[in-house]
Write an enzyme that holds these catalytic residues in place. Structure first.
Site, PDB file in Angstrom:
ATOM      1  N   GLY A 143       4.644  -6.482   6.184  1.00 18.79           N
ATOM      2  CA  GLY A 143       4.360  -7.421   7.270  1.00 18.79           C
ATOM      3  C   GLY A 143       2.885  -7.468   7.611  1.00 18.79           C
ATOM      4  O   GLY A 143       2.307  -8.543   7.840  1.00 18.79           O
ATOM      5  N   GLY A 198       3.795  -1.543   4.216  1.00 16.05           N
ATOM      6  CA  GLY A 198       2.852  -2.414   4.917  1.00 16.05           C
ATOM      7  C   GLY A 198       3.067  -3.891   4.666  1.00 16.05           C
ATOM      8  O   GLY A 198       2.138  -4.683   4.850  1.00 16.05           O
ATOM      9  N   LYS A 200       0.852  -1.199   0.000  1.00 15.26           N
ATOM     10  CA  LYS A 200       0.000   0.000   0.000  1.00 15.26           C
ATOM     11  C   LYS A 200       0.876   1.233   0.000  1.00 15.26           C
ATOM     12  O   LYS A 200       2.041   1.215   0.408  1.00 15.26           O
ATOM     13  CB  LYS A 200      -0.945   0.013   1.209  1.00 15.26           C
ATOM     14  N   MET A 258      11.494  -4.838   3.195  1.00 21.62           N
ATOM     15  CA  MET A 258      11.132  -4.790   4.616  1.00 21.62           C
ATOM     16  C   MET A 258      11.483  -3.427   5.188  1.00 21.62           C
ATOM     17  O   MET A 258      12.480  -2.816   4.805  1.00 21.62           O
ATOM     18  CB  MET A 258      11.856  -5.914   5.372  1.00 21.62           C
ATOM     19  N   ASP A 293      -2.236  -1.293  10.584  1.00 18.98           N
ATOM     20  CA  ASP A 293      -2.336  -1.349   9.128  1.00 18.98           C
ATOM     21  C   ASP A 293      -2.970  -2.639   8.612  1.00 18.98           C
ATOM     22  O   ASP A 293      -3.294  -2.735   7.427  1.00 18.98           O
ATOM     23  CB  ASP A 293      -0.945  -1.200   8.488  1.00 18.98           C
ATOM     24  N   SER A 343       0.440  -6.720   5.584  1.00 16.52           N
ATOM     25  CA  SER A 343      -0.221  -7.352   4.451  1.00 16.52           C
ATOM     26  C   SER A 343      -0.086  -8.867   4.526  1.00 16.52           C
ATOM     27  O   SER A 343      -1.044  -9.605   4.251  1.00 16.52           O
ATOM     28  CB  SER A 343       0.363  -6.824   3.139  1.00 16.52           C
TER      29      SER A 343
END
Length: 291
Positions: A108, A106, A10, A101, A142, A110
């Site tokens: 992680g 987002g 995102k 990373m 998130d 996601s």
């Protein structure tokens, strides 16, 4: 059985901090849009009831990975609803990692959302989107947007979501050789925390900005230089708390020309990576579920 599931990135097209709450969290107004650049999670059935993550990333303990946390939260939630629930079969989860990373994309969160949505489908739990979002919110602020599955205007800590269609532009997304801890940015005293709360209609009429950007640029000179460089070529902003930045492009061809410009400015030792993606309003994960 659907085994491979997308886990998209995102962008925060804008991000404003309107105040700090008594619990230490911040009230935000932000505009989320997905991009067509994804990790892919593969779910392979196994004979026991174990959920196991097979990954090459060893910097996070197995049970601390957000994928495993998501699976365990899902199992515990269903067991509270149905005390006699038994996991129908275990899964080995592997990940084809594309998203950088620590970049503010987002990744992680996601991955956790995809795990919840996929296991809900594969195990035929029939939990609603709202139930999955509630579980996901316990992992991170998130996570719900990735379960929500559509570009959205978000308020509160980022989990009060209203679907909205925004232009599906092309972007050049750039990841410098910097990792930024979200907590570091939100605890920095100079962070702007007093932006006026506005309606979405008002915000869409204003130039988009990110209240975290000035603080990040002060703390990380390499990001400051990168944004200044790319802003000379196209509208360029930080996403989330960084470290990724994104350039708005008029077309895919424009994005490729910006990427070439970037590559000409840095040699290979700079370890700056980039990719081209299109903004999309409907998440690839939602399309997989509804296929």
């Amino acid at each position: 059985m659907q085994q491979e599931w997308p886990s998209p990135a995102k962008l925060n097209l804008f991000l404003y901090i309107t105040g700090q709450r008594t619990d230490g969290y911040h009230n935000l107004q932000t505009l989320f849009q997905f991009i067509d650049y994804c990790d892919y999670l593969n779910f392979e059935p196994r004979q026991d009831q174990v959920v196991f993550l097979k990954t090459e990333f060893n910097d996070v303990k197995h049970d601390d990975n957000l994928i495993i946390k998501a699976a365990n939260l899902l199992i515990n939630y269903v067991k509270r609803q149905y005390p006699n629930f038994i996991v129908p079969y275990g899964v080995t989860i592997s990940i084809d990692k594309k998203l950088p990373m620590g970049g503010g994309l987002g990744g992680g969160s996601s991955n956790a959302a995809t795990t919840l949505v996929a296991l809900n489908h594969l195990w035929q739990l029939q939990l609603s989107k709202e139930q999955l979002m509630s579980i996901g919110s316990k992992i991170g602020a998130d996570v719900p947007i990735f379960i929500f599955g559509h570009s959205a205007f978000a308020q509160g800590v980022g989990d009060d979501l209203v679907a909205i269609d925004v232009p599906e532009k092309w972007y050049l997304v750039i990841k410098p050789d910097v990792n930024i801890a979200t907590a570091k940015i939100f605890t920095t005293p100079t962070l702007k925390r007093d932006t006026v709360t506005r309606t979405i209609s008002e915000l869409l009429e204003l130039p988009f900005a990110n209240d975290c950007e000035n603080t990040v640029r002060e703390l990380y000179p390499e990001i400051d230089h990168l944004i200044s460089l790319m802003a000379s070529q196209a509208p360029t902003r930080l996403t989330g708390t960084g470290s990724c930045i994104f350039c708005e492009c008029d077309s895919e061809q424009h994005a490729h020309s910006l990427q070439l410009f970037l590559q000409q400015q840095y040699d290979s030792a700079a370890k700056i990576t980039s990719f081209i993606a299109q903004g999309i309003n409907c998440s690839p994960l939602s399309k997989t579920v509804n296929h």
